[in-house]
Design a protein around this motif. Structure first.
Motif, PDB file in Angstrom:
ATOM      1  N   ILE A 101      28.389  47.660  35.489  1.00 13.25           N
ATOM      2  CA  ILE A 101      28.785  48.761  34.602  1.00 13.25           C
ATOM      3  C   ILE A 101      29.386  49.941  35.364  1.00 13.25           C
ATOM      4  O   ILE A 101      30.515  50.356  35.081  1.00 13.25           O
ATOM      5  N   PRO A 102      28.696  50.534  36.370  1.00 10.37           N
ATOM      6  CA  PRO A 102      29.302  51.669  37.052  1.00 10.37           C
ATOM      7  C   PRO A 102      30.536  51.305  37.870  1.00 10.37           C
ATOM      8  O   PRO A 102      31.359  52.166  38.163  1.00 10.37           O
ATOM      9  N   ARG A 103      30.677  50.019  38.211  1.00  9.66           N
ATOM     10  CA  ARG A 103      31.837  49.573  38.981  1.00  9.66           C
ATOM     11  C   ARG A 103      32.932  49.027  38.073  1.00  9.66           C
ATOM     12  O   ARG A 103      33.934  48.491  38.560  1.00  9.66           O
ATOM     13  N   GLY A 104      32.736  49.163  36.766  1.00 10.81           N
ATOM     14  CA  GLY A 104      33.643  48.561  35.793  1.00 10.81           C
ATOM     15  C   GLY A 104      35.107  48.871  35.997  1.00 10.81           C
ATOM     16  O   GLY A 104      35.928  47.948  36.106  1.00 10.81           O
ATOM     17  N   PRO A 105      35.520  50.151  36.060  1.00 12.36           N
ATOM     18  CA  PRO A 105      36.949  50.456  36.212  1.00 12.36           C
ATOM     19  C   PRO A 105      37.582  49.783  37.421  1.00 12.36           C
ATOM     20  O   PRO A 105      38.697  49.261  37.339  1.00 12.36           O
ATOM     21  N   THR A 106      36.882  49.789  38.544  1.00 12.20           N
ATOM     22  CA  THR A 106      37.419  49.153  39.751  1.00 12.20           C
ATOM     23  C   THR A 106      37.478  47.639  39.585  1.00 12.20           C
ATOM     24  O   THR A 106      38.452  46.985  39.986  1.00 12.20           O
ATOM     25  N   LEU A 107      36.441  47.034  38.985  1.00 10.48           N
ATOM     26  CA  LEU A 107      36.397  45.591  38.790  1.00 10.48           C
ATOM     27  C   LEU A 107      37.520  45.103  37.880  1.00 10.48           C
ATOM     28  O   LEU A 107      38.086  44.026  38.100  1.00 10.48           O
ATOM     29  N   LEU A 108      37.854  45.889  36.862  1.00 10.73           N
ATOM     30  CA  LEU A 108      38.895  45.474  35.927  1.00 10.73           C
ATOM     31  C   LEU A 108      40.259  45.442  36.608  1.00 10.73           C
ATOM     32  O   LEU A 108      41.072  44.547  36.346  1.00 10.73           O
ATOM     33  N   VAL A 109      40.509  46.416  37.484  1.00 20.76           N
ATOM     34  CA  VAL A 109      41.742  46.395  38.274  1.00 20.76           C
ATOM     35  C   VAL A 109      41.752  45.138  39.153  1.00 20.76           C
ATOM     36  O   VAL A 109      42.765  44.437  39.271  1.00 20.76           O
ATOM     37  N   PHE A 110      40.616  44.851  39.771  1.00 18.79           N
ATOM     38  CA  PHE A 110      40.487  43.691  40.643  1.00 18.79           C
ATOM     39  C   PHE A 110      40.772  42.402  39.870  1.00 18.79           C
ATOM     40  O   PHE A 110      41.408  41.482  40.388  1.00 18.79           O
ATOM     41  N   GLY A 111      40.309  42.319  38.618  1.00 21.28           N
ATOM     42  CA  GLY A 111      40.508  41.116  37.814  1.00 21.28           C
ATOM     43  C   GLY A 111      41.976  40.819  37.571  1.00 21.28           C
ATOM     44  O   GLY A 111      42.424  39.675  37.695  1.00 21.28           O
ATOM     45  N   VAL A 112      42.746  41.855  37.215  1.00 21.10           N
ATOM     46  CA  VAL A 112      44.177  41.673  36.978  1.00 21.10           C
ATOM     47  C   VAL A 112      44.876  41.213  38.251  1.00 21.10           C
ATOM     48  O   VAL A 112      45.670  40.259  38.247  1.00 21.10           O
ATOM     49  N   LEU A 113      44.588  41.888  39.363  1.00 27.62           N
ATOM     50  CA  LEU A 113      45.226  41.542  40.632  1.00 27.62           C
ATOM     51  C   LEU A 113      44.810  40.153  41.101  1.00 27.62           C
ATOM     52  O   LEU A 113      45.623  39.400  41.647  1.00 27.62           O
ATOM     53  N   LEU A 114      43.541  39.784  40.872  1.00 27.28           N
ATOM     54  CA  LEU A 114      43.056  38.467  41.261  1.00 27.28           C
ATOM     55  C   LEU A 114      43.798  37.371  40.502  1.00 27.28           C
ATOM     56  O   LEU A 114      44.203  36.353  41.080  1.00 27.28           O
ATOM     57  N   GLY A 115      43.995  37.576  39.202  1.00 22.01           N
ATOM     58  CA  GLY A 115      44.718  36.596  38.406  1.00 22.01           C
ATOM     59  C   GLY A 115      46.166  36.459  38.827  1.00 22.01           C
ATOM     60  O   GLY A 115      46.749  35.372  38.760  1.00 22.01           O
ATOM     61  N   LEU A 116      46.746  37.565  39.288  1.00 16.82           N
ATOM     62  CA  LEU A 116      48.140  37.550  39.728  1.00 16.82           C
ATOM     63  C   LEU A 116      48.280  36.878  41.095  1.00 16.82           C
ATOM     64  O   LEU A 116      49.216  36.107  41.332  1.00 16.82           O
ATOM     65  N   VAL A 117      47.329  37.144  41.986  1.00 16.53           N
ATOM     66  CA  VAL A 117      47.385  36.594  43.343  1.00 16.53           C
ATOM     67  C   VAL A 117      46.968  35.127  43.375  1.00 16.53           C
ATOM     68  O   VAL A 117      47.473  34.351  44.187  1.00 16.53           O
ATOM     69  N   CYS A 118      46.057  34.749  42.480  1.00 13.17           N
ATOM     70  CA  CYS A 118      45.537  33.369  42.450  1.00 13.17           C
ATOM     71  C   CYS A 118      45.911  32.713  41.116  1.00 13.17           C
ATOM     72  O   CYS A 118      45.087  32.663  40.187  1.00 13.17           O
ATOM     73  N   PRO A 119      47.143  32.205  40.996  1.00 13.46           N
ATOM     74  CA  PRO A 119      47.591  31.598  39.734  1.00 13.46           C
ATOM     75  C   PRO A 119      46.699  30.450  39.262  1.00 13.46           C
ATOM     76  O   PRO A 119      46.498  30.277  38.055  1.00 13.46           O
ATOM     77  N   ALA A 120      46.168  29.666  40.208  1.00 15.34           N
ATOM     78  CA  ALA A 120      45.309  28.540  39.824  1.00 15.34           C
ATOM     79  C   ALA A 120      44.053  29.028  39.113  1.00 15.34           C
ATOM     80  O   ALA A 120      43.597  28.415  38.133  1.00 15.34           O
ATOM     81  N   LEU A 121      43.500  30.144  39.575  1.00 15.86           N
ATOM     82  CA  LEU A 121      42.305  30.718  38.950  1.00 15.86           C
ATOM     83  C   LEU A 121      42.648  31.244  37.554  1.00 15.86           C
ATOM     84  O   LEU A 121      41.867  31.085  36.609  1.00 15.86           O
TER      85      LEU A 121
END
Length: 307
Positions: free
Chosen positions: A9-29
């Motif tokens: 929860i307190p790390r939510g804003p940072t984690l959500l940014v990470f999720g978008v970038l992770l999906g972009l960097v790792c197309p298979a995921l």
């Protein structure tokens, strides 16, 4: 498991940014997560409904600015204004329709959770989101029909939206009726589950996007710039719409800017063209990145207030 979700929860804003970038960097995921998109939308909507505070709802319903004006602005005025602006700017009709559909979606079901992560009032976005979701099966198809160009009838789109939202509402009703004390005692856990679902959804939205970017970099960059421009413009409008303190105005800005595009996207299914899907995916960048910037703004505001 419970403690891990609570730590999200307190790390939510940072984690959500990470999720978008992770999906972009790792197309298979991203491809692996893509089939989970409807399920994550269901979980996010369900979690939002489970977090409803009866007293907060009653208090909000007594304020016409929140129970009538704000939902009307969110679900009708904003899409019409954005659609008119798109036509005035001479945007490609397919892209203009994608923008209208994105803005006609109700506020993101995670907005209340994001607001709480930022230390803002989660009750207002929660109430406005629920009221807007009730309107969505009516307003979204009407707006889509008004601007035209969809390969799906307004009635079918309305039925799909009603099914997505209605099923979550039905499950939420049963859980609140038979497990209300448990839900009240574990509200933070529900928020943690919402954040986790948002993270998976963020990764899933990037499925196929890297390929589209490689094929047409210019269009992809234009969609991203347009998505940021629309979100920021709506957040600025939200800040100016109602008087109040900075946190209150930021909350209204989040409500107007961050939309549950995934709900409309899931309802459209195959009727969403590749270019529309590209724009829908682009909207996730401001939705997940801007809260991190707002968090910084709030921190600076608090430091100035202390000084």
């Amino acid at each position: 498991m419970r403690s891990s979700l609570l730590r999200l929860i307190p790390r939510g804003p940072t984690l959500l940014v990470f999720g978008v970038l992770l999906g972009l960097v790792c197309p298979a995921l991203a491809d692996l997560a893509r089939p989970l998109m409807p399920a994550t939308i269901f979980v996010i909507v369900l979690g939002t409904l489970l977090r409803i505070d009866g007293q907060a709802v009653v208090a909000a319903l007594r304020r016409p600015s929140l129970s009538v004006l704000l939902p009307a602005v969110v679900m009708v005025a904003c899409p019409l204004a954005i659609g008119a602006a798109g036509q005035a700017l001479g945007l490609d009709p397919e892209l203009a329709l994608a923008i209208v559909l994105a803005v006609s979606a109700p506020p993101s079901s995670g907005t209340a959770a994001v607001a709480r992560m930022l230390g803002l009032d989660g009750a207002v976005p929660l109430v406005v989101t629920v009221l807007s979701m009730v309107l969505a099966p009516v307003t979204v198809p009407l707006l889509a029909g008004w601007f035209g160009g969809l390969e799906i009838s307004a009635l079918e789109l309305a039925l799909r939206l009603a099914l997505l939202i209605g099923s979550a509402e039905g499950v939420a009703f049963l859980l609140r009726r038979h497990a209300a004390p448990v839900l009240a005692a574990h509200g933070g856990l529900v928020d943690g589950i919402i954040v986790a679902a948002l993270l998976v959804f963020a990764v899933a939205t990037m499925a196929g996007i890297r390929t589209q970017i490689a094929v047409d970099v210019q269009t992809a960059m234009f969609c991203a710039a347009l998505a940021f421009a629309c979100n920021i413009a709506l957040q600025i409008a939200g800040n100016a719409l109602l008087p109040g303190t900075l946190p209150e105005r930021l909350t209204v800005g989040l409500i107007l800017g961050n939309r549950n595009v995934g709900l409309v996207w899931s309802a459209l299914g195959a009727a969403a063209s590749p270019r529309m899907a590209l724009y829908f995916a682009a909207t996730q960048f401001p939705i997940y990145i801007l809260p991190r910037l707002i968090e910084t703004l709030i921190g600076r505001h608090k430091q100035k207030a202390k000084a």
